[in-house]
Structure formats: structure tokens, C-alpha cells
Design a protein around this motif. Structure first.
Motif, PDB file in Angstrom:
ATOM      1  N   CYS A  15       0.837  -1.205   0.000  1.00 15.62           N
ATOM      2  CA  CYS A  15       0.000   0.000   0.000  1.00 15.62           C
ATOM      3  C   CYS A  15       0.866   1.247   0.000  1.00 15.62           C
ATOM      4  O   CYS A  15       0.615   2.193  -0.762  1.00 15.62           O
ATOM      5  N   LYS A  18       2.501   1.718  -3.441  1.00 17.69           N
ATOM      6  CA  LYS A  18       1.550   2.240  -4.436  1.00 17.69           C
ATOM      7  C   LYS A  18       1.277   3.723  -4.216  1.00 17.69           C
ATOM      8  O   LYS A  18       1.173   4.505  -5.175  1.00 17.69           O
ATOM      9  N   GLU A 150     -13.099  -5.669  -2.309  1.00 15.32           N
ATOM     10  CA  GLU A 150     -12.569  -6.544  -3.359  1.00 15.32           C
ATOM     11  C   GLU A 150     -12.549  -7.970  -2.811  1.00 15.32           C
ATOM     12  O   GLU A 150     -11.980  -8.221  -1.743  1.00 15.32           O
ATOM     13  N   ASP A 173      -4.138  -2.175  -4.543  1.00 14.28           N
ATOM     14  CA  ASP A 173      -4.900  -1.746  -5.724  1.00 14.28           C
ATOM     15  C   ASP A 173      -6.234  -1.118  -5.329  1.00 14.28           C
ATOM     16  O   ASP A 173      -6.650  -0.100  -5.900  1.00 14.28           O
ATOM     17  N   LYS A 177      -7.700   2.850  -6.067  1.00 19.69           N
ATOM     18  CA  LYS A 177      -9.010   3.076  -6.690  1.00 19.69           C
ATOM     19  C   LYS A 177      -9.908   3.917  -5.786  1.00 19.69           C
ATOM     20  O   LYS A 177     -10.640   4.792  -6.241  1.00 19.69           O
TER      21      LYS A 177
END
Length: 308
Positions: A15, A18, A150, A173, A177
Motif C-alpha cells: 500500500c 503504491k 474486493e 490496488d 481506486k
């Protein structure tokens, strides 16, 4: 977005990575360093190590209840505070310290498995599906509004360690988003439902002993769920053995805990008459070994009862 990141273990690192690629991480908060290994060498947390690698300032307060810490975070003027497995309860002042508040990446399908060990319990309980929830944090324990979910299936032989690694990437991811939706003004928080509300209590060594009276599926799930710590364990002739890996078999057995095959394979009967095959194990003080190698140096008789 200007982001303050709070996290500690390996799970939080994807995390942070990213966020570094996609946003402006202005500071990182992590738990204080702890001594590791037999020599008790003080080591940085995985999140701290990642932050240092990217020249990001790291803060490691022993407590967040200090007003000075809250003021410090408020003065950072962050757009959002991202929390991933940080390990500390955030006071209300910090929850409100950023423009968009605090969001958290949690490794379960909330409200199921709130708490400390959602990944391990999903495996121990034999769940077929799990996932990651990104939520808006409030003062409760994992009770905030859901921003994104998710889902992913759990493999029959997947260990909690393997699932841990997969969910950390899925979570990273999902986080990006979610932040995109917040920036665009299209995020739609959904209150958590009351159904399937459960708490994933902390994993302890007290869970390790295998009860061979349970079904083969339950024993196999315990082995998968307690990998890599504290590991499912059993006794043989008074010696403690860690069971690192197992699979279910079509073989039927007799007594619970009875060894029914010991020729290059170690197959043990469980309480429902079905069996598991032990693939990797470890005597206390010895190295972890595959079963074939283990049996070459450690004789286990047919009919021997594990757990005694």
C-alpha cells in the motif's frame, strides 16, 4: 493527494509503495522498532524500512494520546491519512486531522472478522471466500463506512501466509481506486450491515495444539491458518512437533491421531475417520523438513498416536 501513512508490518508495504508512486506521501508513522532474533537486534519495521528507502520522514511515537502528536499531524495539512495494520487506536482528534479523514485497508469482508487476525481466522474457519475492505475510519473498531470491497477465493491448500501476501497486493490496488474516487467526488460510503458481524481475536500459542478428534478438514484448516506462526503442533512420544504443511486425502483411517502410513509419506487419521497427509514438519530445536527427509532420520511407527 498529500498523504500521511500509518502502518507497521509487511502487509502494509505494498500500500505504501503504491501511494508513493501515485501520490505525495508527506510522512509515515510506524510502531517503535523492536528487537528481533536470538541476538535481539533492534530492527526497523517493514514500513519504516520502505519509507527510509524513499527518503520519507518517519515518526514512531509510543502513544498517539499525546496532544503534541495530534497537533503535529494536524500541522501536516494532509488531504487524507491512510492506515494499514498500524497497530494503534487513533484518537478522535487524529481521525479528523485531514481533509478527508482517515481511511483504512482491512483484510476481510467487513463486518465479518473485525479485529486483529482476520486472515488467519478466515483460513482456520474454512472460509471459501475473503477479501479486502477499504473503509472510512470512525471511533469504533473496524466499524466505519465501507468505501470499497474486493473479493477473492481461498484455495483449499492456501496458507494464511500465502493469503496474507495476496491480500496485501489486492489491498494496495483497492486503496488507489478508492483514493481516485475520493478525488473525483464519486465515492459513496456504505454503512456496515449488522449481519455476519464477527471479531477476529488475536492469534496466540494457545491455539497451536492439534485436537485429532476433530475432522480432517478442521485439522487441515488449523495447519493452514497458523502458518507461519505459531504453527499447529502435536506431540509424539513426549516430543513436540510443528506441522507446517498438510493436504487432505481420500484415505480413511481408524483412531484419532493414529499414524496409518509411514513409508515416505506420513498419513494420520482424524476424528471423523478421514485422514490428512503431513507434508512438512519440524521437531523442536531442529530444522523444518519435508516428510520424506524427516522420516529418514526419525522413525514413526505405524499405529503410533500423535498428541500423546
Amino acid at each position: 493527494m498529500r498523504i500521511v501513512f500509518m502502518g507497521t508490518p509487511d502487509f502494509a508495504v505494498p500500500c505504501l509503495q503504491k501511494l508513493i508512486k501515485n501520490h505525495n506521501v508527506i510522512a509515515v508513522f510506524s510502531q517503535p522498532d523492536k528487537p528481533v532474533g536470538r541476538k535481539q537486534v533492534l530492527m526497523p519495521t517493514p514500513v519504516k524500512a520502505c519509507a527510509i528507502e524513499h527518503n520519507i520522514d518517519v515518526f514512531q511515537p509510543t502513544s498517539l494520546k499525546n496532544d503534541d502528536v495530534s497537533a503535529q499531524i494536524e500541522n501536516m495539512n494532509a488531504d487524507v491519512i491512510v492506515v494499514v495494520a498500524y497497530g494503534k487506536i487513533l484518537p478522535k482528534r487524529i481521525l479528523e486531522a485531514a481533509k478527508y479523514g482517515c481511511i483504512n485497508v482491512h483484510a476481510s469482508l467487513l463486518p465479518k472478522y473485525r479485529g486483529a487476525a482476520p486472515i488467519q481466522w478466515s483460513v482456520i474457519n474454512g472460509d471459501k471466500e475473503t477479501g479486502v475492505t477499504v473503509m472510512q475510519m470512525d471511533e469504533g473498531l473496524d466499524t466505519g463506512d465501507i468505501l470499497r470491497i474486493e473479493k477473492t477465493e481461498i484455495g483449499e491448500n492456501e496458507t494464511s501466509e500465502e493469503l496474507f501476501n495476496r491480500l496485501s497486493l489486492i489491498g494496495a490496488d483497492a486503496l488507489i481506486k478508492t483514493l481516485d474516487d475520493i478525488e473525483k467526488g464519486i465515492s459513496k460510503p456504505i454503512p456496515q450491515g449488522k449481519s455476519d458481524n464477527s471479531y477476529a481475536e488475536k492469534i496466540t500459542k494457545a491455539l497451536s495444539p492439534i485436537d485429532w478428534n476433530k475432522s480432517a478438514v478442521e485439522v487441515h484448516n488449523l495447519v493452514r491458518g497458523l502458518q507461519t506462526w505459531p504453527c499447529a503442533q502435536t506431540k509424539l512420544n513426549g516430543k513436540n512437533i510443528k506441522i507446517h504443511k498438510s493436504v487432505l486425502t481420500d484415505i480413511t483411517g481408524a483412531k484419532a491421531g493414529e499414524v496409518i502410513e509411514n513409508n515416505k509419506k506420513l498419513i494420520v487419521s482424524c476424528g471423523d475417520g478421514h485422514c490428512i497427509e503431513i507434508l512438512e514438519l519440524q521437531l523442536d530445536g531442529k530444522k523444518r523438513m519435508d516428510t520424506k527427509s524427516f522420516l529418514m532420520g526419525n522413525k514413526i511407527e505405524i499405529g503410533a498416536l500423535l498428541g500423546e
